[in-house]
Motif scaffolding. Structure first.
Motif, short mmCIF file in Angstrom:
data_model
loop_
_atom_site.label_atom_id
_atom_site.label_comp_id
_atom_site.label_asym_id
_atom_site.label_seq_id
_atom_site.Cartn_x
_atom_site.Cartn_y
_atom_site.Cartn_z
N LEU A 1 1.45 -1.80 10.00
CA LEU A 1 2.65 -2.65 10.12
C LEU A 1 3.85 -1.99 9.45
O LEU A 1 4.96 -2.00 9.97
CB LEU A 1 2.36 -4.02 9.50
CG LEU A 1 3.30 -5.17 9.85
CD1 LEU A 1 3.27 -5.46 11.33
CD2 LEU A 1 2.91 -6.42 9.05
N ASN A 2 3.59 -1.40 8.30
CA ASN A 2 4.66 -0.75 7.55
C ASN A 2 5.14 0.52 8.24
O ASN A 2 6.34 0.76 8.38
CB ASN A 2 4.17 -0.43 6.14
CG ASN A 2 5.28 0.11 5.26
OD1 ASN A 2 5.57 1.29 5.26
ND2 ASN A 2 5.91 -0.78 4.50
N ALA A 3 4.19 1.33 8.72
CA ALA A 3 4.54 2.61 9.33
C ALA A 3 5.22 2.45 10.68
O ALA A 3 6.18 3.16 11.01
CB ALA A 3 3.28 3.47 9.48
N GLU A 4 4.73 1.51 11.48
CA GLU A 4 5.22 1.37 12.85
C GLU A 4 6.38 0.39 13.00
O GLU A 4 7.19 0.51 13.92
CB GLU A 4 4.07 0.94 13.78
CG GLU A 4 2.94 1.95 13.89
CD GLU A 4 3.39 3.25 14.53
OE1 GLU A 4 4.24 3.20 15.44
OE2 GLU A 4 2.88 4.31 14.11
N HIS A 5 6.44 -0.60 12.10
CA HIS A 5 7.43 -1.66 12.29
C HIS A 5 8.24 -1.96 11.03
O HIS A 5 9.01 -2.93 11.01
CB HIS A 5 6.74 -2.93 12.78
CG HIS A 5 5.97 -2.73 14.06
ND1 HIS A 5 6.59 -2.62 15.28
CD2 HIS A 5 4.64 -2.58 14.28
CE1 HIS A 5 5.67 -2.42 16.21
NE2 HIS A 5 4.48 -2.39 15.64
N SER A 6 8.05 -1.15 9.99
CA SER A 6 8.81 -1.30 8.74
C SER A 6 8.72 -2.71 8.16
O SER A 6 9.71 -3.27 7.67
CB SER A 6 10.28 -0.92 8.97
OG SER A 6 10.39 0.42 9.40
N MET A 7 7.52 -3.29 8.24
CA MET A 7 7.27 -4.61 7.65
C MET A 7 6.09 -4.50 6.71
O MET A 7 5.17 -3.71 6.95
CB MET A 7 6.99 -5.65 8.74
CG MET A 7 8.18 -5.95 9.64
SD MET A 7 7.90 -7.36 10.77
CE MET A 7 6.82 -6.60 11.98
N SER A 8 6.09 -5.28 5.64
CA SER A 8 5.01 -5.21 4.65
C SER A 8 4.55 -6.60 4.23
O SER A 8 5.38 -7.48 3.96
CB SER A 8 5.46 -4.44 3.41
OG SER A 8 5.75 -3.10 3.72
N PHE A 9 3.22 -6.77 4.16
CA PHE A 9 2.66 -7.99 3.61
C PHE A 9 2.49 -7.84 2.11
O PHE A 9 2.10 -6.76 1.63
CB PHE A 9 1.28 -8.28 4.21
CG PHE A 9 1.29 -8.71 5.65
CD1 PHE A 9 2.23 -9.61 6.11
CD2 PHE A 9 0.33 -8.23 6.54
CE1 PHE A 9 2.23 -10.03 7.44
CE2 PHE A 9 0.32 -8.63 7.85
CZ PHE A 9 1.27 -9.53 8.32
N PRO A 10 2.73 -8.89 1.34
CA PRO A 10 2.41 -8.83 -0.10
C PRO A 10 0.90 -8.80 -0.29
O PRO A 10 0.13 -9.14 0.61
CB PRO A 10 3.03 -10.13 -0.63
CG PRO A 10 3.06 -11.05 0.53
CD PRO A 10 3.32 -10.20 1.73
N GLU A 11 0.47 -8.39 -1.47
CA GLU A 11 -0.97 -8.24 -1.71
C GLU A 11 -1.71 -9.56 -1.57
O GLU A 11 -2.86 -9.59 -1.11
CB GLU A 11 -1.20 -7.67 -3.12
CG GLU A 11 -2.62 -7.17 -3.31
CD GLU A 11 -2.82 -6.47 -4.64
OE1 GLU A 11 -3.57 -5.49 -4.69
OE2 GLU A 11 -2.23 -6.94 -5.65
N SER A 12 -1.09 -10.67 -1.94
CA SER A 12 -1.74 -11.97 -1.79
C SER A 12 -2.05 -12.26 -0.33
O SER A 12 -3.12 -12.78 0.01
CB SER A 12 -0.86 -13.08 -2.37
OG SER A 12 0.38 -13.13 -1.69
#
Length: 278
Positions: A248-259
Motif C-alpha cells: 500500500l505504501n509503495a504503490e499508493h503512498s498510503m500507510s496503516f498505523p501499527e494498530s
C-alpha cells in the motif's frame, strides 16, 4: 411549462428562468412540437446536469430509446431500493455504459470484469440491484448480459450512491483491495474461499480502512500488550499484514498505523486457521 427542444419521444428540454432542464416521461413528446405546452401528467423525472447537460442531450438522441428506458428503469429501481436519490450523473454514465454493453453483446464481444467477487461482496445491495437490472434487460430485449456486467452496473450505482461522478475512484479502490487479497493468498499460501463470511468480513474491513485513509479519519487504537501478543502468537499473519501495508505504501503512498495492522492480522489469522482445518 413549454417544450424548448425534443430529444426523443420520451425526453424533452425545457427552459425555466434561463436554466435548461431535461424532462423525461413515457410519450411526453408524442405528437408535440417546440413551444407546445408540456403535459405535466406525463412527467416522471426532471433534472439539471449543468455543464454535462449537452452531453446527455446528445446521448438521448444517439442511443436506442429502449436502452435509455432500461437504464432509467434500473436507476429508478435502485433509488427505490436504496431509498436515496442517486447523483444525476448516473443518467449519463449508466445509459452510456448499458447501451455500449448491449451493442457489444449483440456483436459477440464480451468484456470480462476481474473484480466481480470483490464488487459482489463489497457492494452487495448495489450488486443485487444490478442482478435485477440484467434480468430486466433479458425480459425486455431477450439479451442475456453476463454477471461481469452486473458488477459494472453495481459500480455505477455505488458511485452515484456516494454522490460521486467518476466511477474510476470506485474501480481503483476495488482493485487495490483485490491486490491486497492476492498478496494475502500468496503470502499465506492459501486458497481463500471468496464465498465465506470470514472473507466478506476481511473485505469490509479493508474497504473501511482505505476509506479512513482517504478521509484522513483516525484509526481505532489497540492496547500495546494485546498488539505484542498478536505479533508473537500470530507471527505469520502479522508478517502478511505488514506485506499488505508495504504494498500500500509503495504503490499508493498510503500507510496503516501499527494498530490497524494488528486488527488486519486477526482477520487473516481467522482465515488461515479455517483454511488449515480442512
Amino acid at each position: 411549462m413549454r417544450i424548448n427542444k425534443i430529444l426523443n419521444i420520451n425526453s424533452i428540454v425545457i427552459k425555466e428562468d434561463g436554466v435548461e432542464k431535461i424532462v423525461m416521461g413515457s410519450g411526453i413528446a408524442f405528437q408535440k412540437s417546440k413551444n407546445d405546452l408540456v403535459d405535466q401528467s406525463k412527467i416522471e423525472k426532471i433534472f439539471i446536469l449543468k455543464e454535462e447537460n449537452k452531453k446527455f442531450q446528445e446521448l438521448l438522441q444517439s442511443v436506442p430509446e429502449s436502452h435509455i428506458t432500461l437504464a432509467e428503469d434500473i436507476i429508478s429501481y435502485a433509488e427505490e431500493k436504496l431509498e436515496i436519490k442517486l447523483n444525476d450523473h448516473i443518467h449519463i454514465a449508466l445509459t452510456d455504459h448499458l447501451s455500449f454493453a448491449l451493442e457489444r453483446e449483440k456483436k459477440g464481444i464480451p468484456i470480462r470484469n476481474r473484480l466481480v467477487n470483490e464488487i459482489k461482496n463489497l457492494y452487495h445491495q448495489e450488486y443485487e440491484i444490478a442482478i435485477w437490472g440484467i434480468e430486466h434487460v433479458k425480459n425486455e430485449l431477450g439479451i442475456s448480459l453476463p454477471i461481469d456486467e452486473a458488477a459494472f452496473i453495481a459500480l455505477h450505482i455505488h458511485t452515484a450512491k456516494m454522490n460521486l461522478t467518476n466511477i474510476g475512484s470506485s474501480i481503483k479502490k476495488t482493485m487495490i483491495i483485490q491486490d491486497m487479497i492476492d498478496i494475502i493468498s500468496s503470502h499465506l499460501s492459501i486458497d481463500i474461499d471468496r464465498e465465506s463470511m470470514d472473507y466478506q468480513r476481511l473485505l469490509t474491513h479493508l474497504h473501511f480502512a482505505l476509506a479512513r485513509l482517504e478521509d484522513n479519519k483516525p484509526f481505532h487504537d489497540m492496547d500495546k500488550d494485546m498488539l505484542d501478543v498478536i505479533k508473537t502468537k500470530y507471527s505469520e499473519s502479522f508478517e502478511c499484514a505488514l506485506s499488505v501495508e508495504s504494498f500500500l505504501n509503495a504503490e499508493h503512498s498510503m500507510s496503516f498505523p501499527e494498530s490497524e495492522i494488528g486488527y488486519i492480522t486477526l482477520h487473516l489469522q481467522r482465515i488461515y486457521d479455517k483454511n488449515y482445518q480442512h
